[in-house]
Scaffold this active site. Sequence first.
Site, PDB file in Angstrom:
ATOM      1  N   CYS A 251       1.636  -2.040  14.516  1.00  0.00           N
ATOM      2  CA  CYS A 251       1.950  -0.952  14.278  1.00  0.00           C
ATOM      3  C   CYS A 251       0.917  -0.026  13.688  1.00  0.00           C
ATOM      4  O   CYS A 251      -0.003  -0.678  13.016  1.00  0.00           O
ATOM      5  CB  CYS A 251       3.402  -0.957  13.427  1.00  0.00           C
ATOM      6  SG  CYS A 251       3.321   0.031  11.938  1.00  0.00           S
TER       7      CYS A 251
ATOM      8  N   ASP B 178       5.700   5.104   0.737  1.00  0.00           N
ATOM      9  CA  ASP B 178       6.528   5.786   1.757  1.00  0.00           C
ATOM     10  C   ASP B 178       6.169   7.466   1.307  1.00  0.00           C
ATOM     11  O   ASP B 178       6.647   8.469   1.999  1.00  0.00           O
ATOM     12  CB  ASP B 178       7.781   5.572   1.836  1.00  0.00           C
ATOM     13  CG  ASP B 178       7.736   4.411   2.781  1.00  0.00           C
ATOM     14  OD1 ASP B 178       6.906   4.043   3.604  1.00  0.00           O
ATOM     15  OD2 ASP B 178       8.967   3.785   3.073  1.00  0.00           O
TER      16      ASP B 178
HETATM   17  C1  UD1 Z   1       9.562  -1.676   4.064  1.00  0.00           C
HETATM   18  C2  UD1 Z   1      10.172   0.023   4.686  1.00  0.00           C
HETATM   19  C3  UD1 Z   1       8.950   0.810   4.674  1.00  0.00           C
HETATM   20  C4  UD1 Z   1       8.145   0.588   3.592  1.00  0.00           C
HETATM   21  C5  UD1 Z   1       7.659  -0.621   3.227  1.00  0.00           C
HETATM   22  C6  UD1 Z   1       7.008  -0.985   1.759  1.00  0.00           C
HETATM   23  C7  UD1 Z   1      12.292  -0.654   5.997  1.00  0.00           C
HETATM   24  C8  UD1 Z   1      12.981  -0.641   7.084  1.00  0.00           C
HETATM   25  N1  UD1 Z   1      10.826  -0.321   5.741  1.00  0.00           N
HETATM   26  O1  UD1 Z   1       8.938  -2.030   5.468  1.00  0.00           O
HETATM   27  O2  UD1 Z   1       9.515   2.004   5.093  1.00  0.00           O
HETATM   28  O3  UD1 Z   1       6.866   1.412   3.728  1.00  0.00           O
HETATM   29  O4  UD1 Z   1       8.967  -1.583   3.202  1.00  0.00           O
HETATM   30  O5  UD1 Z   1       7.828  -0.548   0.810  1.00  0.00           O
HETATM   31  O6  UD1 Z   1      12.670  -0.821   4.752  1.00  0.00           O
HETATM   32  N2  UD1 Z   1       3.764  -8.788   4.944  1.00  0.00           N
HETATM   33  C9  UD1 Z   1       3.223  -9.817   5.496  1.00  0.00           C
HETATM   34  N3  UD1 Z   1       4.293 -10.532   6.043  1.00  0.00           N
HETATM   35  C10 UD1 Z   1       5.469 -10.617   6.036  1.00  0.00           C
HETATM   36  C11 UD1 Z   1       6.028  -9.347   5.611  1.00  0.00           C
HETATM   37  C12 UD1 Z   1       5.244  -8.506   5.038  1.00  0.00           C
HETATM   38  O7  UD1 Z   1       2.212  -9.790   5.485  1.00  0.00           O
HETATM   39  O8  UD1 Z   1       6.262 -11.517   6.739  1.00  0.00           O
HETATM   40  C13 UD1 Z   1       2.955  -7.424   4.298  1.00  0.00           C
HETATM   41  C14 UD1 Z   1       3.099  -6.042   5.237  1.00  0.00           C
HETATM   42  O9  UD1 Z   1       2.070  -6.218   6.270  1.00  0.00           O
HETATM   43  C15 UD1 Z   1       2.657  -5.326   3.957  1.00  0.00           C
HETATM   44  C16 UD1 Z   1       3.208  -5.835   2.765  1.00  0.00           C
HETATM   45  O10 UD1 Z   1       3.516  -7.132   3.148  1.00  0.00           O
HETATM   46  O11 UD1 Z   1       1.149  -5.095   3.765  1.00  0.00           O
HETATM   47  C17 UD1 Z   1       4.552  -5.163   2.550  1.00  0.00           C
HETATM   48  O12 UD1 Z   1       5.454  -5.227   3.771  1.00  0.00           O
HETATM   49  P1  UD1 Z   1       6.858  -5.047   3.728  1.00  0.00           P
HETATM   50  O13 UD1 Z   1       7.578  -4.847   2.355  1.00  0.00           O
HETATM   51  O14 UD1 Z   1       7.471  -6.252   4.505  1.00  0.00           O
HETATM   52  O15 UD1 Z   1       7.331  -3.865   4.484  1.00  0.00           O
HETATM   53  P2  UD1 Z   1       8.613  -3.691   5.537  1.00  0.00           P
HETATM   54  O16 UD1 Z   1       9.803  -4.400   5.138  1.00  0.00           O
HETATM   55  O17 UD1 Z   1       8.144  -4.014   7.083  1.00  0.00           O
END
Ligand code: UD1
Length: 422
Positions: free
Chosen positions: A117, A305
């Site tokens: 993304c 965000d």
């Molecule tokens: C959610 C929000 C998004 C916001 C983000 C951070 C929704 C639909 N979207 O995205 O608007 O910008 O939280 O506040 O609620 N990561 C990993 N492995 C995983 C999961 C996450 O490495 O399995 C990393 C991601 O790459 C990122 C960090 O953890 O660097 C935080 O991501 P995450 O909190 O999961 O973001 P989203 O839930 O995708």
Amino acid sequence: MDKLSITGGRRLEGEVTVSGAKNAALPILCASLLSSDTIALSNVPALNDIGTTLRLLGQMGVRAERGNDGTVSLSAAQVSSLEAPYELVKTMRASILVLGPLVARFGEARVSLPGGCAIGQRPVDQHIKGLAALGADIRIEHGFVIAKAKRLKGASIRTDMVTVTGTENLMMAAVLAEGQTVLENAAREPEISDLAELLIKMGARIQGHGTDRIVIDGVDTLHGASHRVVADRIEAGTFLCAVGATGGEIMLRHAAPDTMGALLDKLQEAGLQIECGTDWIRCAMRQRPKAVGIRTREYPGFPTDMQAQLMALNCIADGTAVMVENIFENRFMHVQELGRMGARIDIDGHTAVVTGIDSLSGATVMATDLRASASLVIAGLAAKGDTTVERIYHLDRGYERMEQKLCAIGADIRRVRAQEAA
Ligand code: UD1
């Protein structure tokens, strides 16, 4: 593709009604998969991402009735497919949120892996690791996550990093698991608490939501419930940044200021006068903004965000601001476009140094992701002359009728439809 045409320099004045939060509504819609009874929702924003989620659930057999007043009623009594296809998942990463509910209730799921993304890699390894800890037999095959489990079993799970949708997926999986699940290092975002409140109304036993340790005692089934989606703190914050950049005075109705602490503090530091009630925020800006530095953090820290929108404000502020992005590795794509409007921003890795200038000048710019688009709109509202923001489909994913709401408070902004432009 639609564009926005903005003539800058208008003060914003009037009232804005804040919509329901996209990031709360998405997991909440997916939670309907957890019960065969009806889930009645209100304050669901009319956004493209909501439409995509309803299409995804519809393909699985969930019946949804959508009113034009933000109500959505969902029934997952007859689910016929346990698959989330690539065509839908690729347009919206949050589709991964069907994984937990499907495995929990039906013992099986086949969900396409989201692609890369624009704002970063965004893997889903923690969702997978957590479900495996709950006893799912989980593997990746042909671009799909395939999970199976007779019945999930409660477990203690510590995610390697704080993840918002990861916490939501695991919470939804654990509510129907056998025994107790403890989620350590859980995300604390208000949208997670909103989801937990719906699940509790459905009969789930959850404690500690809103903290980094969520304890869930699994139950056998969940029943129907009604729920009003919490206000969108990011939409509210975007309007506040817009007023900060243009000057003026607005009243936000149906807001949730108690979810916006870190942002409101920073905006006050920038010179906005802010007054709050339980569900309203009044804000006035009568001076040039002062530069404010931030470091994005998980809630209750400064939200990633809102980084792009605050940057637009810093572009025309008095002084120099250091802005550090700690959550996503590639979330400065608005910087180049702001530069086309005259902004002075230097990037070094995760840090942007923004030197405020007197005013931006209107230009044609291209939106690259959702919040970057909002930042360009704010810059256009404050700039001298005309700005065209192209590719606003990103904006339509996450802001409800943004240009109409801005018009109503005095902005000179108009949507140019693709046919009109051709
Ligand atoms: C959610 C929000 C998004 C916001 C983000 C951070 C929704 C639909 N979207 O995205 O608007 O910008 O939280 O506040 O609620 N990561 C990993 N492995 C995983 C999961 C996450 O490495 O399995 C990393 C991601 O790459 C990122 C960090 O953890 O660097 C935080 O991501 P995450 O909190 O999961 O973001 P989203 O839930 O995708």
